[in-house]
Design a protein around this motif. Structure first.
Motif, PDB file in Angstrom:
ATOM      1  N   ARG A 329      -1.655   1.680 -15.369  1.00  0.00           N
ATOM      2  CA  ARG A 329      -2.360   0.431 -15.675  1.00  0.00           C
ATOM      3  C   ARG A 329      -3.835   0.591 -15.335  1.00  0.00           C
ATOM      4  O   ARG A 329      -4.189   0.843 -14.178  1.00  0.00           O
ATOM      5  N   GLN A 330      -4.672   0.473 -16.338  1.00  0.00           N
ATOM      6  CA  GLN A 330      -6.121   0.516 -16.156  1.00  0.00           C
ATOM      7  C   GLN A 330      -6.649  -0.903 -16.299  1.00  0.00           C
ATOM      8  O   GLN A 330      -6.339  -1.599 -17.277  1.00  0.00           O
ATOM      9  N   ALA A 331      -7.445  -1.351 -15.320  1.00  0.00           N
ATOM     10  CA  ALA A 331      -8.018  -2.700 -15.362  1.00  0.00           C
ATOM     11  C   ALA A 331      -9.532  -2.601 -15.317  1.00  0.00           C
ATOM     12  O   ALA A 331     -10.090  -1.919 -14.459  1.00  0.00           O
ATOM     13  N   ARG A 332     -10.173  -3.283 -16.251  1.00  0.00           N
ATOM     14  CA  ARG A 332     -11.630  -3.392 -16.262  1.00  0.00           C
ATOM     15  C   ARG A 332     -11.984  -4.875 -16.264  1.00  0.00           C
ATOM     16  O   ARG A 332     -11.495  -5.624 -17.109  1.00  0.00           O
ATOM     17  N   GLU A 333     -12.813  -5.280 -15.308  1.00  0.00           N
ATOM     18  CA  GLU A 333     -13.028  -6.714 -15.109  1.00  0.00           C
ATOM     19  C   GLU A 333     -14.490  -7.026 -14.852  1.00  0.00           C
ATOM     20  O   GLU A 333     -15.202  -6.281 -14.168  1.00  0.00           O
ATOM     21  N   ASP A 334     -14.930  -8.151 -15.414  1.00  0.00           N
ATOM     22  CA  ASP A 334     -16.204  -8.769 -15.081  1.00  0.00           C
ATOM     23  C   ASP A 334     -15.902 -10.145 -14.503  1.00  0.00           C
ATOM     24  O   ASP A 334     -15.311 -10.996 -15.183  1.00  0.00           O
ATOM     25  N   ALA A 335     -16.286 -10.342 -13.255  1.00  0.00           N
ATOM     26  CA  ALA A 335     -15.990 -11.583 -12.547  1.00  0.00           C
ATOM     27  C   ALA A 335     -17.290 -12.280 -12.176  1.00  0.00           C
ATOM     28  O   ALA A 335     -18.220 -11.646 -11.663  1.00  0.00           O
ATOM     29  N   TYR A 336     -17.346 -13.601 -12.452  1.00  0.00           N
ATOM     30  CA  TYR A 336     -18.536 -14.398 -12.181  1.00  0.00           C
ATOM     31  C   TYR A 336     -18.151 -15.590 -11.302  1.00  0.00           C
ATOM     32  O   TYR A 336     -17.055 -16.133 -11.432  1.00  0.00           O
ATOM     33  N   TYR A 337     -19.073 -15.970 -10.452  1.00  0.00           N
ATOM     34  CA  TYR A 337     -18.879 -17.177  -9.663  1.00  0.00           C
ATOM     35  C   TYR A 337     -20.234 -17.829  -9.433  1.00  0.00           C
ATOM     36  O   TYR A 337     -21.202 -17.166  -9.037  1.00  0.00           O
ATOM     37  N   PHE A 338     -20.327 -19.120  -9.726  1.00  0.00           N
ATOM     38  CA  PHE A 338     -21.541 -19.848  -9.387  1.00  0.00           C
ATOM     39  C   PHE A 338     -21.156 -21.211  -8.831  1.00  0.00           C
ATOM     40  O   PHE A 338     -20.104 -21.776  -9.152  1.00  0.00           O
ATOM     41  N   ARG A 339     -22.024 -21.726  -7.992  1.00  0.00           N
ATOM     42  CA  ARG A 339     -21.793 -23.022  -7.359  1.00  0.00           C
ATOM     43  C   ARG A 339     -23.141 -23.595  -6.944  1.00  0.00           C
ATOM     44  O   ARG A 339     -24.064 -22.846  -6.592  1.00  0.00           O
ATOM     45  N   ILE A 340     -23.239 -24.924  -6.983  1.00  0.00           N
ATOM     46  CA  ILE A 340     -24.435 -25.597  -6.498  1.00  0.00           C
ATOM     47  C   ILE A 340     -24.016 -26.852  -5.745  1.00  0.00           C
ATOM     48  O   ILE A 340     -23.132 -27.591  -6.185  1.00  0.00           O
ATOM     49  N   ASP A 341     -24.598 -27.048  -4.564  1.00  0.00           N
ATOM     50  CA  ASP A 341     -24.334 -28.210  -3.720  1.00  0.00           C
ATOM     51  C   ASP A 341     -25.643 -28.951  -3.492  1.00  0.00           C
ATOM     52  O   ASP A 341     -26.685 -28.326  -3.236  1.00  0.00           O
ATOM     53  N   GLY A 342     -25.590 -30.274  -3.547  1.00  0.00           N
ATOM     54  CA  GLY A 342     -26.766 -31.087  -3.260  1.00  0.00           C
ATOM     55  C   GLY A 342     -26.385 -32.298  -2.427  1.00  0.00           C
ATOM     56  O   GLY A 342     -25.378 -32.963  -2.713  1.00  0.00           O
ATOM     57  N   TYR A 343     -27.177 -32.584  -1.368  1.00  0.00           N
ATOM     58  CA  TYR A 343     -26.865 -33.691  -0.463  1.00  0.00           C
ATOM     59  C   TYR A 343     -28.137 -34.474  -0.139  1.00  0.00           C
ATOM     60  O   TYR A 343     -29.196 -33.888   0.106  1.00  0.00           O
TER      61      TYR A 343
END
Length: 697
Positions: A329-343
């Protein structure tokens, strides 16, 4: 700090006046008084925080900020001796701040502990610079006008193969700007990693159920890992504005994760077999995180925190066993994560403050499998939440309350599912005086299913087992109730007693069912049963012999109960103890932990780690800290832990191997040199994290 006032003759002139009426001047009586000692309080508690002032011996003995927290043995927090994770006594994460600016665990490795003035432990702090964190350790260090410093750290382990960590921190400050650079090289290469498993499968033959015992015995292994992080950070800090931007890159590779051994079956299929498994992988990640705080007129403040992470992964899984089809099993992955917090926050008078905030973001994975199983996957999990809060604080009592509504949407290859739920946190603290503090905490929130739990792909793990996810898996709600009492009667003694209840309802549970006409099993996820757990514990810190000897103990008992299709009860006892002795510039430390035991709430796996202990001797001055440690010196073999699992169709006993609990010798050294005038030291930048992977394992 101890201020001594020694008085031998009390006001001789006044004494002469009192005695002149009855005695001749040459026969004035004098009296020597005992020494009067005024001792400053270096630890005290209240509704706002619990404050500790580390001694000079403690600061000299510590190699970094987390090490200082270990040595101080603050009774409200706990530090894992293996990974240095800082939590409270209930296991909740504690954020580490230095001078009101947040730092990662790796970043504070570069702190020069000689610059530390005091350490504060805060629950639900009202100061807006903490950005709504629930639990915080804030390390206050001396601030300087301008300059810089560089800190070198080397950490080497022996008797377990190659285990080397080397890093360099460099900091330069000019006026209100501070720049940090972090570079590291971490390398591991050893031959004692892996596991042996005795498993029982309940399979079908023409509809008739029959058992198969499969024993996988590890004989050879090889583990190689290389990690090269680089991080740059710029910080602007003024009375009204704090702006921080951090950029990171990391190359992380496992060129070899190899295991081989024998396979045995009962009843015998065709005798014994051998197997080989190799799982190398390579990751490259980039990251950005920002933190912008603004103090506004009329007691308003506003902060915003954006985060972006990206990780590219190439992973290969190869499994072969005689008499079976190879699994590739060959796995190729592009993973993204973004988040923004405002208070947005506002103080109303001296006792009240209110808060309103929003946050949102997304995990996104693009995953391509080739080999025996070919899939092209697009996964995402979006989220958004709104929250309002109120705080009331006096010298005796503090009340924190917040509540909000969250929305989540998961998308698995075009199959979407929404979830909306409320959440709340309530924290009450009562301080009778600066020696006693009571705390109560309640939380209602949700556990979110990850991509690996929801993925619809079906992948083969071995000749009898497949793995998959469940796109219809629902999030699980949970409640938490914590009660604690802190007593600090003097500088020499401090303790915390605590109790906890935690419950997850309709939990996400890993289950097994028949597959391929009953000739194999498939591991999947469902919602099933409740997980209920309780904790009772105490933590003590006692200083003796004029603070030269420091003792710490933390006994705990856990109560676990699981309902549903696989009910379970388990009540382990755990003890942690530590002793430190200081002799001039030398220090000696001993640590012991009984085997850590528990149950994993989403698999019903009972785990039992090996006992852990160490002896350390070190020498330090203001620039150097050199340490020699011996770990687990009576332990034989490479066993780390044992896992036991029982379900209707599948059960296993797994013995895990590695070097964490094997006997080893560690040598570590730090050297710091400064330049410029009044250097600001602390809060060094550290390695950054990438986006989470969706590759199933």
């Amino acid at each position: 700090m101890r201020n001594r006032i020694i008085t031998s003759v009390l006001c001789a002139s006044a004494a002469m006046a009192l005695t002149a009426q009855t005695e001749k001047p040459d026969s004035i009586r004098t009296q020597n008084l005992d020494e009067i000692v005024v001792e400053a309080r270096n630890q005290h508690t209240g509704t706002k925080s619990t404050t500790y002032t580390p001694t000079g011996k403690q600061k000299n003995a510590a190699q970094n900020a987390v090490d200082l927290l270990k040595i101080m043995a603050i009774p409200q927090i706990r530090i894992d001796p293996i990974d240095d994770k800082v939590t409270d006594n209930f296991g909740a994460d504690v954020a580490i701040y230095i001078n009101y600016l947040q730092a990662s665990k790796e970043e504070i490795d570069g702190l020069r502990t000689a610059d530390v003035k005091k350490v504060e432990y805060l629950e639900f702090p009202t100061d807006p610079r903490f950005r709504g964190q629930q639990r915080v350790v804030n390390i206050i260090v001396h601030e300087y006008a301008y300059g810089g410093y560089t800190k070198l750290t080397v950490n080497e382990n022996f008797l377990i193969g190659l285990s080397s960590k080397t890093n360099v921190f460099s900091k330069f400050s000019y006026k209100r700007m501070t720049y940090d650079l972090y570079v590291a090289a971490n390398n591991w290469n050893h031959a004692h990693d892996g596991s042996s498993t005795k498993a029982k499968y309940s399979l079908l033959d023409n509809g008739t159920q029959y058992p198969v015992n499969r024993t996988e015995t590890l004989e050879k292994s090889r583990f190689k890992q290389n990690q090269y992080p680089v991080t740059f950070r710029a910080t602007y800090n003024s009375d009204k504005i704090q702006v921080r931007n951090t950029f990171g890159f990391q190359h992380f590779a496992n060129p070899r994760i190899y295991h081989s051994g024998t396979l045995d079956y009962l009843p015998e299929i065709a005798g014994s077999y051998s197997y080989e498994r190799n799982a190398p992988q390579r990751n490259n990640l980039i990251s950005y995180s920002g933190s912008w705080f603004f103090s506004l007129p009329k007691n308003f403040s506003f902060d915003i925190s954006p985060i972006f992470n990206y990780t590219h992964t190439n992973a290969l899984t190869e499994y072969s066993a005689a008499g079976t089809t190879d699994i590739i099993r060959q796995a190729r992955e592009d993973a993204y994560y973004f988040r923004i917090d405002g208070y947005l926050r506002k103080n109303i008078g001296q006792k009240h403050s209110i808060m309103a905030g929003v946050n949102g973001g997304q995990w996104s994975n693009r995953l391509h499998y080739t080999g025996n199983n070919a899939y092209n996957d697009k996964f995402s999990n979006s989220f958004a939440a709104g929250i309002v809060g109120y705080n009331f604080q006096t010298q005796k009592i503090t009340l924190n309350f917040d509540a909000g509504l969250a929305w989540e949407k998961s998308d698995i290859n075009g199959y979407s599912k929404d979830d909306r739920y409320p959440f709340t946190h309530i924290n009450v603290r009562y301080s009778l005086n600066d020696k006693n503090m009571f705390s109560a905490y309640f939380q209602y929130a949700s556990n979110t299913a990850g991509i690996t739990e929801k993925a619809s792909d079906i992948l083969q793990e071995n000749e009898l087992l497949y793995i998959s996810g469940n796109p219809d898996l629902k999030n699980s709600r949970h409640t938490t109730v914590n009660l604690s009492y802190t007593w600090i009667p003097s500088n020499a003694f401090g303790m915390s007693a605590y109790g906890r209840f935690f419950g997850i309802y309709d939990r996400m549970f890993q289950t097994y069912s028949h597959y391929n006409n009953g000739h194999a099993l498939i591991r999947n996820w469902i919602n099933d049963g409740d997980y209920l757990t309780g904790t009772l514990g105490m933590a003590f810190n006692w200083k003796l012999i004029n603070n030269k000897l420091q003792l710490y103990a933390n006994p705990e008992i856990y109560f676990h109960k699981i309902t549903g299709s696989c009910p379970l009860s388990y009540n382990p006892f755990i003890l942690r103890i530590q002793a430190i002795y200081y002799l001039n510039q030398f220090y000696f430390q001993g640590v012991y932990e009984t085997p850590q035991k528990g149950v994993r709430f989403n698999t019903n796996t009972l785990y039992c780690n090996r006992n852990y202990y160490s002896l350390t001797a070190g020498w330090s001055n203001s620039d150097w800290n050199i340490r020699l440690s011996a770990y687990n010196f009576f332990n034989r073999g490479w066993k780390n832990s044992t896992w036991e699992l029982t379900t209707p169709l599948y059960s296993e006993v797994k013995t895990n191997y590695g070097n964490y609990y094997h006997s080893r010798i560690n040598i570590s050294a730090t050297y710091t040199f400064g330049y410029g005038k009044k250097v600001q030291r602390g809060n060094e930048v550290g390695e950054q994290q990438g986006a989470g992977s969706a590759i199933m394992k």
